[in-house]
Write an enzyme that holds these catalytic residues in place. Structure first.
Site, PDB file in Angstrom:
ATOM      1  N   PRO A 154       0.823  -1.221   0.000  1.00  0.00           N
ATOM      2  CA  PRO A 154       0.000   0.000   0.000  1.00  0.00           C
ATOM      3  C   PRO A 154       0.858   1.274   0.000  1.00  0.00           C
ATOM      4  O   PRO A 154       0.381   2.343  -0.353  1.00  0.00           O
ATOM      5  CB  PRO A 154      -0.820  -0.091   1.296  1.00  0.00           C
ATOM      6  CG  PRO A 154      -0.694  -1.505   1.762  1.00  0.00           C
ATOM      7  CD  PRO A 154       0.592  -2.033   1.201  1.00  0.00           C
ATOM      8  N   GLU A 175       0.450  -7.445   8.428  1.00  0.00           N
ATOM      9  CA  GLU A 175       0.464  -5.979   8.444  1.00  0.00           C
ATOM     10  C   GLU A 175       1.572  -5.405   7.561  1.00  0.00           C
ATOM     11  O   GLU A 175       1.549  -4.236   7.195  1.00  0.00           O
ATOM     12  CB  GLU A 175       0.632  -5.460   9.883  1.00  0.00           C
ATOM     13  CG  GLU A 175      -0.664  -5.429  10.666  1.00  0.00           C
ATOM     14  CD  GLU A 175      -1.764  -4.627   9.978  1.00  0.00           C
ATOM     15  OE1 GLU A 175      -1.642  -3.389   9.931  1.00  0.00           O
ATOM     16  OE2 GLU A 175      -2.736  -5.243   9.493  1.00  0.00           O
ATOM     17  N   ARG A 186       0.047  -7.719 -21.346  1.00  0.00           N
ATOM     18  CA  ARG A 186      -0.589  -7.310 -22.602  1.00  0.00           C
ATOM     19  C   ARG A 186       0.231  -6.278 -23.375  1.00  0.00           C
ATOM     20  O   ARG A 186      -0.074  -5.987 -24.536  1.00  0.00           O
ATOM     21  CB  ARG A 186      -2.040  -6.864 -22.397  1.00  0.00           C
ATOM     22  CG  ARG A 186      -2.260  -5.978 -21.202  1.00  0.00           C
ATOM     23  CD  ARG A 186      -3.722  -5.709 -20.934  1.00  0.00           C
ATOM     24  NE  ARG A 186      -4.336  -5.011 -22.029  1.00  0.00           N
ATOM     25  CZ  ARG A 186      -5.286  -5.510 -22.821  1.00  0.00           C
ATOM     26  NH1 ARG A 186      -5.759  -6.702 -22.612  1.00  0.00           N
ATOM     27  NH2 ARG A 186      -5.758  -4.782 -23.805  1.00  0.00           N
ATOM     28  N   ASP A 226      -5.482   0.491 -27.119  1.00  0.00           N
ATOM     29  CA  ASP A 226      -6.057   0.628 -25.782  1.00  0.00           C
ATOM     30  C   ASP A 226      -6.261   2.093 -25.460  1.00  0.00           C
ATOM     31  O   ASP A 226      -5.394   2.919 -25.705  1.00  0.00           O
ATOM     32  CB  ASP A 226      -5.148  -0.018 -24.728  1.00  0.00           C
ATOM     33  CG  ASP A 226      -5.309  -1.533 -24.693  1.00  0.00           C
ATOM     34  OD1 ASP A 226      -6.204  -2.037 -25.404  1.00  0.00           O
ATOM     35  OD2 ASP A 226      -4.557  -2.188 -23.972  1.00  0.00           O
TER      36      ASP A 226
HETATM   37  C1  9D3 Z   1      -3.562  -0.724   9.125  1.00  0.00           C
HETATM   38  C2  9D3 Z   1      -2.672  -0.143   8.126  1.00  0.00           C
HETATM   39  N1  9D3 Z   1      -2.738  -0.822   6.823  1.00  0.00           N
HETATM   40  C3  9D3 Z   1      -1.970  -0.026   5.839  1.00  0.00           C
HETATM   41  C4  9D3 Z   1      -2.868   0.757   4.951  1.00  0.00           C
HETATM   42  C5  9D3 Z   1      -2.133  -2.133   6.921  1.00  0.00           C
HETATM   43  C6  9D3 Z   1      -2.196  -2.967   5.729  1.00  0.00           C
HETATM   44  C7  9D3 Z   1      -3.335  -3.073   4.954  1.00  0.00           C
HETATM   45  C8  9D3 Z   1      -3.373  -3.916   3.858  1.00  0.00           C
HETATM   46  C9  9D3 Z   1      -1.088  -3.718   5.374  1.00  0.00           C
HETATM   47  C10 9D3 Z   1      -1.149  -4.561   4.287  1.00  0.00           C
HETATM   48  C11 9D3 Z   1      -2.288  -4.673   3.544  1.00  0.00           C
HETATM   49  C12 9D3 Z   1      -2.344  -5.606   2.408  1.00  0.00           C
HETATM   50  N2  9D3 Z   1      -2.305  -4.895   1.130  1.00  0.00           N
HETATM   51  C13 9D3 Z   1      -1.378  -5.145   0.236  1.00  0.00           C
HETATM   52  O1  9D3 Z   1      -0.535  -5.979   0.462  1.00  0.00           O
HETATM   53  C14 9D3 Z   1      -1.357  -4.386  -0.993  1.00  0.00           C
HETATM   54  C15 9D3 Z   1      -2.224  -3.360  -1.475  1.00  0.00           C
HETATM   55  C16 9D3 Z   1      -3.395  -2.731  -0.932  1.00  0.00           C
HETATM   56  O2  9D3 Z   1      -3.892  -3.044   0.162  1.00  0.00           O
HETATM   57  N3  9D3 Z   1      -4.001  -1.749  -1.671  1.00  0.00           N
HETATM   58  C17 9D3 Z   1      -3.544  -1.350  -2.890  1.00  0.00           C
HETATM   59  N4  9D3 Z   1      -2.457  -1.909  -3.423  1.00  0.00           N
HETATM   60  C18 9D3 Z   1      -1.823  -2.886  -2.723  1.00  0.00           C
HETATM   61  S1  9D3 Z   1      -0.443  -3.670  -3.224  1.00  0.00           S
HETATM   62  C19 9D3 Z   1      -0.355  -4.621  -1.895  1.00  0.00           C
END
Ligand code: 9D3
Length: 262
Positions: free
Chosen positions: A88, A115, A153, A168
């Site tokens: 994220p 996490e 792609r 595209d």
């Molecule tokens: C509580 C804080 N969170 C951070 C925003 C913790 C958290 C949430 C979700 C930690 C890891 C995750 C799992 N998400 C991913 O691994 C992830 C992800 C996403 O949640 N949203 C957009 N792109 C991606 S790429 C990997």
């Protein structure tokens, strides 16, 4: 292109590798996929991949050793690959970042769970971090599939001429016009006349006009950060004039202040 995925849920990728354009690209030898189970790089009896965070707090952290071993194994198999951690905190995936990724000979996607991933693995073994948008997923697997789909792609030879990546809409920076197929009338709605005319030039003009109109209404920011050519500027002028005409005519409908009616 070599694509490796490191995950604790390798089975999630079975369906992805097995359908549509991705399957065809693999069958044609344009993509060589592999899925590595991070759990198989543990050395304890219970194959543990997570642990409690130093400093306390909720949730668990992905342990560094199994992940670092998995990355080393993938790097060994794909010389010169770039390692991409799905996270994220990463840069947001766009058509442009997909184009950048597509230029490498190999990519190693690391899917986090829990996490997060121990920060030292990221510092030492990850080349870039990639997000797919501002919403919370349960892990990096679906995000890695999204990124790989966008990359695959773009690889030369993956799309046939009829649906080439150059067609595209996002590579053009505009939204697409509507699409129509048979029947000519569906639930009382007819296919736009021009599409039945056989006049290819008129059809191309209509499509460009609708494409610019859709983009103007739904994603105006795409037009703001894009250079417009002469023809596109003219079409937008025409949309603008159409709107102005409608608004000018509104004076004819203005309520009579003496009629007592709103
Ligand atoms: C509580 C804080 N969170 C951070 C925003 C913790 C958290 C949430 C979700 C930690 C890891 C995750 C799992 N998400 C991913 O691994 C992830 C992800 C996403 O949640 N949203 C957009 N792109 C991606 S790429 C990997």
């Amino acid at each position: 292109m070599h694509l490796a995925v490191l995950t604790i849920f390798p089975n999630m990728f079975d369906l992805f590798w097995d359908h549509g354009i991705v399957r065809r690209a693999i069958a044609a030898g344009l993509v060589q996929p592999e899925t590595l189970d991070i759990r198989s790089f543990t050395d304890d009896r219970h194959q543990v991949t997570d642990d409690r965070p130093y400093g306390g707090g909720c949730g668990m952290v992905m342990k560094p050793e199994p992940l670092a071993s998995a990355i080393a194994a993938a790097r060994e198999r794909i010389q010169g690959a770039v390692t991409v951690l799905m996270s994220p905190q990463g840069v947001k995936l766009s058509q442009q970042t997909a184009e950048g990724l597509a230029r490498h000979r190999g990519l190693i996607f690391i899917c986090g769970r829990y996490e997060g991933v121990d920060a030292r693995v990221i510092q030492r073994h990850v080349d870039c971090e990639l997000s797919i948008g501002d919403y919370v997923l349960s892990g990096g697997e679906l995000a890695a599939m999204v990124a790989m789909d966008a990359v695959i792609r773009l690889l030369p030879g993956v799309l046939g001429g009829a649906q080439s990546a150059a067609c595209d809409s996002f590579s053009d920076g505009l939204l697409e016009h509507g699409h129509y197929t048979r029947p000519r009338e569906f639930e009382g709605r007819k296919v736009p006349e021009v599409l039945l005319s056989g006049d290819h030039q008129a059809i191309a003009r209509w499509r460009q006009r609708m494409s610019l109109g859709e983009t103007l209404l739904r994603r105006p920011e795409l037009l703001e950060r894009r250079a417009l050519d002469e023809r596109e500027r003219q079409i937008l002028q025409e949309w603008s004039q159409a709107l102005e005409r409608i608004l000018r005519h509104q004076s004819a409908h203005r309520p009579d202040p003496l009629s007592g009616r709103q």
